[in-house]
Design an enzyme around this catalytic site. Structure first.
Site, PDB file in Angstrom:
ATOM      1  N   ASP A 176      43.054   3.463  15.285  1.00 46.57           N
ATOM      2  CA  ASP A 176      41.654   3.370  14.861  1.00 46.57           C
ATOM      3  C   ASP A 176      41.142   1.934  14.867  1.00 46.57           C
ATOM      4  O   ASP A 176      39.958   1.695  14.647  1.00 46.57           O
ATOM      5  CB  ASP A 176      41.503   3.980  13.459  1.00 46.57           C
ATOM      6  CG  ASP A 176      40.057   4.322  13.112  1.00 46.57           C
ATOM      7  OD1 ASP A 176      39.293   4.652  14.036  1.00 46.57           O
ATOM      8  OD2 ASP A 176      39.689   4.260  11.931  1.00 46.57           O
TER       9      ASP A 176
ATOM     10  N   SER B 116      33.215   6.018  12.514  1.00 49.86           N
ATOM     11  CA  SER B 116      33.899   6.982  13.370  1.00 49.86           C
ATOM     12  C   SER B 116      33.417   8.386  13.026  1.00 49.86           C
ATOM     13  O   SER B 116      33.300   8.749  11.856  1.00 49.86           O
ATOM     14  CB  SER B 116      35.412   6.899  13.168  1.00 49.86           C
ATOM     15  OG  SER B 116      35.891   5.610  13.451  1.00 49.86           O
TER      16      SER B 116
ATOM     17  N   GLN C 192      37.688   8.642  20.961  1.00 52.26           N
ATOM     18  CA  GLN C 192      36.907   8.633  19.722  1.00 52.26           C
ATOM     19  C   GLN C 192      35.427   8.539  20.054  1.00 52.26           C
ATOM     20  O   GLN C 192      35.029   7.801  20.963  1.00 52.26           O
ATOM     21  CB  GLN C 192      37.316   7.449  18.840  1.00 52.26           C
ATOM     22  CG  GLN C 192      36.636   7.413  17.482  1.00 52.26           C
ATOM     23  CD  GLN C 192      37.100   6.202  16.664  1.00 52.26           C
ATOM     24  OE1 GLN C 192      36.522   5.135  16.764  1.00 52.26           O
ATOM     25  NE2 GLN C 192      38.151   6.389  15.873  1.00 52.26           N
TER      26      GLN C 192
END
Length: 293
Positions: A210, A234, A284
């Site tokens: 991430d 996100s 993502q």
């Protein structure tokens, strides 16, 4: 994370954070990050959810993919409760759903798939040619050089020592960002050595996956999450675990963003070992909204 801790203790602190506690059948509790404040880092929630799913699955099946949706920001003032649902248990594959909750509300839903290892066809992308990590500067050292110029409200968080060491191939200009191609490469590894549990190494890479991914989509627009009016978060996260690896050895995270629009950006990542094995892939989509200030 404490500024006075050694790299080994920082690494062990992350292992402890990701080592979720079983409190009932398929019910787990994820600890708070020591010294954390504000919003929980999304990679922490993903990694703890993966650990909960892994704890509910017996060997020889191993995690090979996860797909998560963020619904609400996590709060550092509270632990996170993870409920695992055993959707399927087959001879070759198993699937789990994980619901992460705080104060009675879900903050993340995740689906995770497991497979019994077997042989099959083999091919992979080639690793990009980039400088070795030994030739690059640590991102924390780069930030320390401009510490007095960082926005005061973000300074402490940006300078906090991390359990994951990051060495960018092309360091970002945080103070005067310019338009750039939506591609970046960073080397990363856990700051200190840990044990040989492959489930923990997978969880650490889930945590680290991430870092920087959403920011790739900001590069062509000459902004960072520090820019005035930026709202960045996100929305979802997917990770595929292809091969075995050690998270405490150097891994190259190569990222690109093929599309952005409608206040969203889509980003992809590939993770290679230093000897060129493609061991994981990520994707993502995130909120990229700049409000008028």
């Amino acid at each position: 994370m404490n500024q006075d801790l050694s790299p080994e203790l920082l690494a062990q602190q992350l292992v402890t954070l990701l080592d979720v506690e079983q409190i009932d059948t398929d019910l787990f509790r994820g600890a708070r990050q020591p010294g954390g404040e504000g919003r929980v880092f999304g990679g922490q929630v993903i990694a703890q959810a993966l650990q909960a799913a892994q704890r509910s699955t017996d060997a020889p099946k191993v995690a090979h993919s996860l797909h998560a949706y963020f619904m609400r920001p996590g709060d550092e003032d509270f632990p996170i409760i993870f409920r695992v649902v055993r959707d399927f248990e087959g001879r070759s594959f198993a699937t789990r759903r994980v619901i992460a909750m705080q104060r009675g509300q879900p903050i993340l839903n995740m689906a995770c798939s497991f497979q019994t290892p077997e042989d099959g066809f083999v091919h992979q992308d080639a690793m990009p040619g980039v400088p070795a990590p030994e030739a690059l500067a640590n991102e924390q050292d780069l930030l320390a050089r401009i510490a007095d110029q960082l926005p005061e409200r973000h300074r402490q968080r940006m300078l906090r020592r991390r359990p994951v060491e990051i060495r960018p191939v092309s360091p970002r200009d945080w103070l005067s960002p310019r338009d750039a191609a939506p591609v970046q490469h960073v080397w990363f590894r856990l700051a200190g050595r840990i044990g040989d549990d492959p489930a923990m190494h997978r969880a650490v890479v889930a945590y680290a996956s991430d870092f920087g991914l959403l920011g790739t989509g900001l590069l062509p627009h000459g902004v960072t999450w520090l820019s005035p009016g930026m709202q960045v978060a996100s929305l979802d996260h997917a990770l595929w675990l292809h091969e075995s690896f050690r998270a405490d050895e150097w891994l190259l995270y190569t990222m690109d963003s093929p599309w952005a629009g409608h206040a969203r950006g889509f980003n992809r990542g590939r993770i290679f070992t230093q000897d060129g094995r493609l061991v994981a892939s990520a994707a993502q989509e995130g909120l990229m909204r700049q409000r008028q200030v």
